[in-house]
Design a protein around this motif. Structure first.
Motif, mmCIF file in Angstrom:
data_model
loop_
_atom_site.group_PDB
_atom_site.id
_atom_site.type_symbol
_atom_site.label_atom_id
_atom_site.label_comp_id
_atom_site.label_asym_id
_atom_site.label_seq_id
_atom_site.Cartn_x
_atom_site.Cartn_y
_atom_site.Cartn_z
ATOM 1 N N ASP A 55 0.684 -6.912 -2.244
ATOM 2 C CA ASP A 55 1.884 -7.357 -1.533
ATOM 3 C C ASP A 55 3.100 -6.956 -2.363
ATOM 4 O OD1 ASP A 55 3.512 -8.462 0.364
ATOM 5 O OD2 ASP A 55 2.860 -10.547 0.032
ATOM 6 N N PHE A 56 4.276 -7.181 -1.757
ATOM 7 C CA PHE A 56 5.537 -6.952 -2.465
ATOM 8 C C PHE A 56 6.438 -8.162 -2.244
ATOM 9 C CE2 PHE A 56 3.909 -2.726 -1.610
ATOM 10 C CZ PHE A 56 4.126 -2.059 -2.800
ATOM 11 N N HIS A 57 7.247 -8.479 -3.263
ATOM 12 C CA HIS A 57 8.221 -9.561 -3.145
ATOM 13 C C HIS A 57 9.631 -9.008 -3.273
ATOM 14 C CE1 HIS A 57 5.362 -13.118 -4.291
ATOM 15 N NE2 HIS A 57 5.166 -12.644 -3.078
ATOM 16 N N TRP A 58 10.504 -9.527 -2.408
ATOM 17 C CA TRP A 58 11.895 -9.080 -2.450
ATOM 18 C C TRP A 58 12.585 -9.585 -3.736
ATOM 19 C CZ3 TRP A 58 10.204 -9.479 2.730
ATOM 20 C CH2 TRP A 58 10.549 -8.383 3.552
ATOM 21 N N GLN A 59 13.325 -8.684 -4.343
ATOM 22 C CA GLN A 59 14.119 -9.045 -5.510
ATOM 23 C C GLN A 59 15.613 -8.871 -5.257
ATOM 24 O OE1 GLN A 59 12.874 -10.430 -8.319
ATOM 25 N NE2 GLN A 59 10.941 -10.422 -7.184
ATOM 26 N N TYR A 60 15.935 -7.847 -4.409
ATOM 27 C CA TYR A 60 17.363 -7.588 -4.189
ATOM 28 C C TYR A 60 17.552 -6.964 -2.806
ATOM 29 C CZ TYR A 60 22.007 -5.538 -4.433
ATOM 30 O OH TYR A 60 23.314 -5.201 -4.147
ATOM 31 N N PRO A 86 4.481 -10.093 8.839
ATOM 32 C CA PRO A 86 3.015 -10.133 8.701
ATOM 33 C C PRO A 86 2.289 -8.947 9.316
ATOM 34 C CG PRO A 86 3.778 -11.780 10.278
ATOM 35 C CD PRO A 86 5.000 -11.244 9.616
ATOM 36 N N ASP A 87 2.902 -8.234 10.277
ATOM 37 C CA ASP A 87 2.175 -7.145 10.922
ATOM 38 C C ASP A 87 2.257 -5.823 10.164
ATOM 39 O OD1 ASP A 87 4.843 -6.717 11.447
ATOM 40 O OD2 ASP A 87 4.519 -5.968 13.476
ATOM 41 N N VAL A 88 2.915 -5.816 8.973
ATOM 42 C CA VAL A 88 3.007 -4.555 8.226
ATOM 43 C C VAL A 88 1.638 -4.088 7.747
ATOM 44 C CG1 VAL A 88 5.400 -4.902 7.498
ATOM 45 C CG2 VAL A 88 3.536 -5.767 6.063
ATOM 46 N N ARG A 89 0.708 -5.038 7.573
ATOM 47 C CA ARG A 89 -0.636 -4.643 7.151
ATOM 48 C C ARG A 89 -1.355 -3.927 8.298
ATOM 49 N NH1 ARG A 89 -3.765 -6.789 3.151
ATOM 50 N NH2 ARG A 89 -2.694 -8.809 3.175
ATOM 51 N N ALA A 90 -1.355 -4.548 9.480
ATOM 52 C CA ALA A 90 -2.055 -3.967 10.628
ATOM 53 C C ALA A 90 -1.461 -2.620 11.023
ATOM 54 C CB ALA A 90 -2.014 -4.932 11.809
ATOM 55 N N ILE A 93 1.815 -0.047 7.289
ATOM 56 C CA ILE A 93 3.032 0.132 6.492
ATOM 57 C C ILE A 93 2.790 -0.301 5.046
ATOM 58 C CG2 ILE A 93 5.440 -0.576 6.248
ATOM 59 C CD1 ILE A 93 5.523 -0.899 9.292
ATOM 60 N N LEU A 94 2.097 -1.423 4.880
ATOM 61 C CA LEU A 94 1.840 -1.920 3.531
ATOM 62 C C LEU A 94 1.060 -0.887 2.718
ATOM 63 C CD1 LEU A 94 1.940 -4.222 1.450
ATOM 64 C CD2 LEU A 94 -0.208 -5.070 2.430
ATOM 65 N N ALA A 95 0.050 -0.270 3.330
ATOM 66 C CA ALA A 95 -0.758 0.720 2.616
ATOM 67 C C ALA A 95 0.084 1.908 2.176
ATOM 68 C CB ALA A 95 -1.917 1.173 3.501
ATOM 69 N N ARG A 96 1.039 2.297 2.999
ATOM 70 C CA ARG A 96 1.887 3.438 2.636
ATOM 71 C C ARG A 96 2.799 3.088 1.463
ATOM 72 N NH1 ARG A 96 2.372 3.475 8.514
ATOM 73 N NH2 ARG A 96 0.979 5.071 9.369
#
Length: 557
Positions: A55-60, A86-90, A93-96
């Motif tokens: 996952d990624f967390h927003w910092q800025y 939540p749909d970035v995985r399906a 997008i998350l994988a990219r």
């Protein structure tokens, strides 16, 4: 600020050596992009105990991105990408994004997210920067919308013009409107007499589609002015309901049962456009949403463009059907009239010919010369009237596809000699002698009576426009084809009239000076083409015309 990591127990603080903190270098870079017009975000990686980036967390987030997304940095800082989207995985997008951080390869994409109840498109450039994922993005919703609208209208235009089966085309159109333009669609179309021609109801969910059908059945057919989906709204002006509240819905329904069904249907937003063409309303196109999406004025504008195209197509098809019906009625009239005229004209001609024969044999005594001339004139005109009636009958048979051919072996040379012999008197009266250039027998499998009709039409045409000059008739033949050429030296045909010369009721000259219905050459062409041949004409104004018929020796059937 402590960072989080994913575990089997959920998101928990990472160990200090796993935390990626915003260094002074990061802070300096973020200060440089604070005023940039494009959106910019920086996200830190979250790893599982196995070391997998999950996952990624927003910092800025710079002010431009806050404005585009409608969320402030305070709201998103420290929160996960999967938590907010939540749909970035399906969607992969998350994988990219994981690949960008792991390989350092940039990634560019156009993505759509539903924000503030509207689909929003962004062009995103993902980069790795000091172990963080950075996203540069700009909104391209307007461009994507224009592309969608242009493509959809092009598809609709092709769909509506590809066939005259307007009912099937409109059925497919309603299906394509869902879910592209909404969650539900109702398309009502009337014919030119104001009677229902088509009613299509489509929805994303079968239960909602069934409710739409029930609403349309109960609250449109029984009302003189049903309004879109039976609601108490004008049907002849565009309607836009950005938000359908319970209070508004209650004010627009017709009774308690209508309100109950509409509440079960659950429209959130609605727009309806009339289908108008040539000053009259042909129906209505209504689109509904059942999700959080709300229609806006730009949606209504597009729906009006779509409605205009549908109305134009429907109107054109209705006009075509009316024209075709009118032609059918005209042909039926011609058929009936021709049959009704044929009996008395045939009887008239037979009686006149009987009187003439009796007078010439002296059976009724010597008739004065003026009376004989009148009887002969009646005989000629009765024959001409009979020929016109037969032409009308032939035209109706051709148009109905009932031109029957009885093929047999025919000698074209002998046939031309026989027809020319019958034209000796008319040729003498027109002062246009017939000059025949005929070879030996030219045999072929043709319809004798129809071929006689062709030769008769061409000779009659040549004598009519021959201006008192010779008419040449020539027959040529080879192993596969025979050709008949009829040439006059008369008034000729203007070049602009040649393309339409073989059309129905077409004339190359004024009917004030030359009689006829303009059907002879049309019938000639239809007969020749039915015999698998062709007919053409070459002409120079003032120098006559040459008609050429080419026939295969054996007509294909």
């Amino acid at each position: 600020m402590a960072m989080l990591r994913a575990t089997t127990k959920g998101i928990v603080p990472e160990e200090p050596d796993q935390v990626i903190t915003a260094s002074a270098a990061h802070q300096e870079e973020w200060a440089l992009v604070a005023d940039h017009p494009d959106g910019f975000m920086a996200l830190s990686a979250v790893h599982a105990p196995s070391g997998e980036l999950v996952d990624f967390h927003w910092q800025y987030a710079n002010p431009a991105s806050e404005s585009m997304l409608g969320m402030s940095l305070t709201q998103i800082r420290g929160r996960g990408l999967l938590e907010l989207l939540p749909d970035v995985r399906a969607r992969g997008i998350l994988a990219r994004y994981v690949r960008v951080v792991e390989t350092g390869e940039p990634y560019i994409d156009e993505v759509c997210f539903p924000l503030a109840n509207r689909p929003r498109w962004f062009r995103v450039v993902a980069l790795k920067r000091r172990e963080m994922l950075t996203l540069w993005f700009s909104e391209i919703t307007r461009r994507k919308r224009e592309e969608m609208e242009t493509g959809f209208l092009a598809e609709v235009s092709h769909l509506l013009t590809a066939s005259l089966d307007v009912e099937s085309a409109l059925h497919e159109l309603a299906r394509r409107c869902v879910p592209t333009l909404g969650d539900g669609c109702v398309l009502q179309v009337l014919d030119s007499g104001g009677q229902p021609l088509l009613l299509e109801t489509v929805a994303t969910e079968p239960a909602q589609e069934a409710l739409l059908v029930e609403v349309m059945r109960r609250f449109t057919q029984s009302s003189a002015e049903p309004g879109p989906v039976g609601l108490l709204l004008p049907q002849d002006t565009p309607q836009l309901l950005t938000g359908v509240t319970p209070t508004l819905l209650a004010s627009l329904t017709r009774d308690a049962e209508h309100l109950r069904l509409m509440r079960m249907l659950g429209p959130r937003s609605l727009m309806a456009v009339p289908l108008r063409a040539r000053g009259r309303t042909l129906g209505v196109l209504a689109l509904l949403t059942f999700s959080e999406r709300s229609y806006e004025p730009e949606d209504l504008r597009f729906a009006e463009d779509l409605g205009d195209r549908v109305a134009l197509s429907v109107d054109n098809v209705l006009l075509f059907r009316e024209a075709r019906q009118a032609v059918a009625q005209r042909d039926e009239f011609f058929t009936v009239a021709a049959h009704e005229l044929r009996t008395p004209t045939t009887s008239l001609k037979l009686n006149v010919q009987s009187l003439l024969r009796g007078a010439r044999r002296g059976e009724v005594g010597a008739l004065p010369a003026p009376l004989m001339a009148k009887l002969e004139n009646i005989d000629r005109n009765a024959g001409r009237l009979n020929a016109l009636v037969n032409e009308l009958l032939d035209v109706t048979r051709i148009h109905a596809g009932r031109l029957r051919l009885d093929l047999e072996e025919v000698d074209l040379t002998a046939l031309v000699q026989d027809v020319a012999a019958r034209f000796e008197l008319p040729a003498t009266q027109a002062q246009s002698p017939l000059l025949l250039h005929l070879p030996g027998p030219t045999l072929g499998m043709w319809d004798r009576l129809r071929l006689e009709q062709v030769v008769t039409n061409l000779l009659s045409n040549a004598l009519k426009y021959g201006a008192g000059k010779p008419v040449v008739v020539r027959v040529e033949a080879d192993a596969e084809f025979v050709r008949l050429l009829v040439r006059d030296e008369g008034i000729g045909i203007a070049p602009e009239n040649l393309p339409r010369l073989f059309g129905r009721f077409e004339r190359a000259v004024s009917d004030r000076h030359y009689g006829g219905l303009g059907l002879g050459l049309y019938i000639t062409r239809q007969i020749i083409e039915a015999l698998s041949g062709s007919v053409s004409v070459l002409s120079t104004p003032g120098a006559g015309a040459t008609f050429t018929v080419e026939l295969p020796r054996k007509a294909s059937t």
